[in-house]
Design an enzyme around this catalytic site. Structure first.
Site, PDB file in Angstrom:
ATOM      1  N   HIS A 111     -86.329  12.965  49.368  1.00  0.00           N
ATOM      2  CA  HIS A 111     -85.902  11.906  50.294  1.00  0.00           C
ATOM      3  C   HIS A 111     -84.684  11.171  49.724  1.00  0.00           C
ATOM      4  O   HIS A 111     -84.197  10.217  50.328  1.00  0.00           O
ATOM      5  CB  HIS A 111     -87.020  10.875  50.494  1.00  0.00           C
ATOM      6  CG  HIS A 111     -88.220  11.398  51.223  1.00  0.00           C
ATOM      7  ND1 HIS A 111     -88.133  12.037  52.431  1.00  0.00           N
ATOM      8  CD2 HIS A 111     -89.544  11.358  50.922  1.00  0.00           C
ATOM      9  CE1 HIS A 111     -89.355  12.371  52.841  1.00  0.00           C
ATOM     10  NE2 HIS A 111     -90.219  11.971  51.935  1.00  0.00           N
ATOM     11  N   THR A 156     -89.455  15.919  58.337  1.00  0.00           N
ATOM     12  CA  THR A 156     -89.368  16.772  57.142  1.00  0.00           C
ATOM     13  C   THR A 156     -90.545  17.755  57.048  1.00  0.00           C
ATOM     14  O   THR A 156     -90.378  18.867  56.546  1.00  0.00           O
ATOM     15  CB  THR A 156     -89.272  15.917  55.863  1.00  0.00           C
ATOM     16  OG1 THR A 156     -90.360  15.007  55.838  1.00  0.00           O
ATOM     17  CG2 THR A 156     -87.983  15.124  55.816  1.00  0.00           C
TER      18      THR A 156
HETATM   19  P1  A3P Z   1     -94.202  10.897  65.091  1.00  0.00           P
HETATM   20  O1  A3P Z   1     -94.868   9.868  64.237  1.00  0.00           O
HETATM   21  O2  A3P Z   1     -93.142  10.314  65.960  1.00  0.00           O
HETATM   22  O3  A3P Z   1     -95.163  11.716  65.850  1.00  0.00           O
HETATM   23  P2  A3P Z   1     -92.056  13.500  58.413  1.00  0.00           P
HETATM   24  O4  A3P Z   1     -92.580  14.878  58.469  1.00  0.00           O
HETATM   25  O5  A3P Z   1     -90.644  13.433  57.950  1.00  0.00           O
HETATM   26  O6  A3P Z   1     -92.979  12.588  57.693  1.00  0.00           O
HETATM   27  O7  A3P Z   1     -91.974  13.012  59.930  1.00  0.00           O
HETATM   28  C1  A3P Z   1     -93.173  12.839  60.645  1.00  0.00           C
HETATM   29  C2  A3P Z   1     -92.854  12.937  62.120  1.00  0.00           C
HETATM   30  O8  A3P Z   1     -92.639  14.296  62.485  1.00  0.00           O
HETATM   31  C3  A3P Z   1     -94.024  12.445  62.951  1.00  0.00           C
HETATM   32  O9  A3P Z   1     -93.451  11.900  64.128  1.00  0.00           O
HETATM   33  C4  A3P Z   1     -94.767  13.736  63.207  1.00  0.00           C
HETATM   34  O10 A3P Z   1     -95.662  13.689  64.285  1.00  0.00           O
HETATM   35  C5  A3P Z   1     -93.590  14.674  63.485  1.00  0.00           C
HETATM   36  N1  A3P Z   1     -93.940  16.081  63.299  1.00  0.00           N
HETATM   37  C6  A3P Z   1     -94.734  16.643  62.360  1.00  0.00           C
HETATM   38  N2  A3P Z   1     -94.820  17.962  62.545  1.00  0.00           N
HETATM   39  C7  A3P Z   1     -94.078  18.249  63.622  1.00  0.00           C
HETATM   40  C8  A3P Z   1     -93.782  19.454  64.322  1.00  0.00           C
HETATM   41  N3  A3P Z   1     -94.298  20.612  63.925  1.00  0.00           N
HETATM   42  N4  A3P Z   1     -92.971  19.393  65.389  1.00  0.00           N
HETATM   43  C9  A3P Z   1     -92.443  18.215  65.806  1.00  0.00           C
HETATM   44  N5  A3P Z   1     -92.702  17.048  65.193  1.00  0.00           N
HETATM   45  C10 A3P Z   1     -93.498  17.052  64.114  1.00  0.00           C
END
Ligand code: A3P
Length: 341
Positions: A139, A76
């Site tokens: 969410h 997200t």
């Molecule tokens: P990982 O823990 O597998 O690295 P959310 O944003 O819904 O909280 O999800 C977090 C996940 O998205 C984490 O995964 C995070 O590292 C990844 N994430 C955050 N920014 C990102 C980006 N710019 N590109 C790809 N993945 C990203």
């Protein structure tokens, strides 16, 4: 429809929430020792139950709103960055993006996580100054989002992710919160990831069960493609250009051929890439979302298939069986093996 996002008049009292939780099935999330309640089929903590009710009673959607939906740890933050860049490109060229000095969660606020959460300073969150389209997030499952989102022409961009990768991500995210709460003298013993897995298999995940959440949005994206755009983290990773174009078209702000020629799409993708966002000074230190969460905890490794380093073959097999069962007949699937991703 009203211009106000926050209507302070309809409160939800502690007594009302206390009365409600007395009657709700409850459980403990073993991994982080939190009590959760099952409200209308979905699990959440008391704190989120209250902010969910507040969101439902107060939020008035506009037809032009764009709501980012998705469970925690499905990407997200990335989606917020991408959509913010698409919407804001009119006001700020990529090299002057507000993302360069703001964490994405400080730019796109969540309904139940921020706007209607208890600690929020309403005065600072009077979002009436937001231009259109307003970009917000949630969410919540479709069944629990405020009615005004459902009945208006507001659009929802929903993101999901392979459940095992989501779980790994949630595991490390929760550990970072637990460590933060632990005093220095305490020896922090991380709970095993098996606890998280077992909870997940019982449907216990914040605003889970995961499968109910995902399948519900999936079905609506098919029945009402103008209402919900359904994205997978994995697809965004493997073809960001195609998916960024889809996003922009879906919200009614497609890229012009001039923008395409000038490389705006690539610029946005690069700005919002995992490596770039993680390395930005603004995302390395400090906290966000009601000062509860470390900004850096939102950027871990951003990989597809990291689950293969964390679960036993037996756990993977169990998840495979559950996925086949839950997705049966929906047309929805995830490749299970990392080499297929
Ligand atoms: P990982 O823990 O597998 O690295 P959310 O944003 O819904 O909280 O999800 C977090 C996940 O998205 C984490 O995964 C995070 O590292 C990844 N994430 C955050 N920014 C990102 C980006 N710019 N590109 C790809 N993945 C990203």
């Amino acid at each position: 429809m009203s211009q106000n996002v926050v209507n302070k008049e309809v409160e939800v009292s502690e007594e009302e929430v206390d009365d409600l939780v007395k009657w709700l099935p409850n459980a403990v999330l073993l991994g982080n020792d939190r009590q959760i309640f099952n409200y209308k089929g979905f699990w959440c903590e008391r704190y989120f139950l209250k902010s969910t009710l507040k969101s439902q009673r107060n939020f008035i959607a506009k037809d032009t709103d764009v709501i980012i939906g998705g469970l925690q740890k499905t990407g997200t933050t990335w989606l917020k960055s991408l959509l913010f860049s698409v919407v804001e490109r009119v006001n700020h060229p990529v090299n002057q993006s507000l993302l360069l000095n703001h964490n994405p969660h400080a730019l796109v606020h969540g309904l139940e996580t921020h706007i209607y959460a208890d600690q929020t300073d309403y005065l600072n969150l009077n979002l009436t100054h937001l231009g259109e389209p307003r970009l917000l997030s949630t969410h919540l499952p479709y069944a629990l989002i405020p009615d005004s989102i459902r009945v208006s022409k507001a659009k929802i961009v929903y993101i999901t992710r392979h459940p095992l990768d989501m779980l790994v991500s949630q595991y490390y995210f929760t550990l970072s919160i637990m460590k933060k709460k632990t005093t220095e003298e305490d020896d922090f013993i991380p709970p095993p990831i098996q606890d998280f897995f077992d909870d997940f298999c019982l449907g216990k995940y914040p605003f889970g069960p995961y499968f109910d959440h995902v399948v519900e949005f999936w079905k609506i994206s098919i029945a009402q493609p103008e209402k919900v755009l359904f994205l997978k983290y994995e697809d965004l990773k493997s073809d960001p250009v195609k998916n960024l174009k889809r996003l922009a078209e879906f919200i009614g702000m497609p890229f012009s051929s001039k923008e395409e020629t000038e490389g705006v799409i690539t610029q946005i993708i690069n700005l919002c890439s995992f490596k770039n966002l993680k390395e930005l000074e603004v995302n390395k230190n400090g906290v966000v979302i009601n000062d509860l969460l470390d900004k850096k905890s939102f950027f871990r490794n951003g990989q597809v298939g990291d689950w293969s380093n964390h679960f036993t073959p037996l756990m993977v097999e169990k998840m495979d069986i559950i996925m086949q069962h839950k997705f049966k007949g929906t047309g929805l699937s995830f490749n299970l093996l990392p080499q297929q991703l």
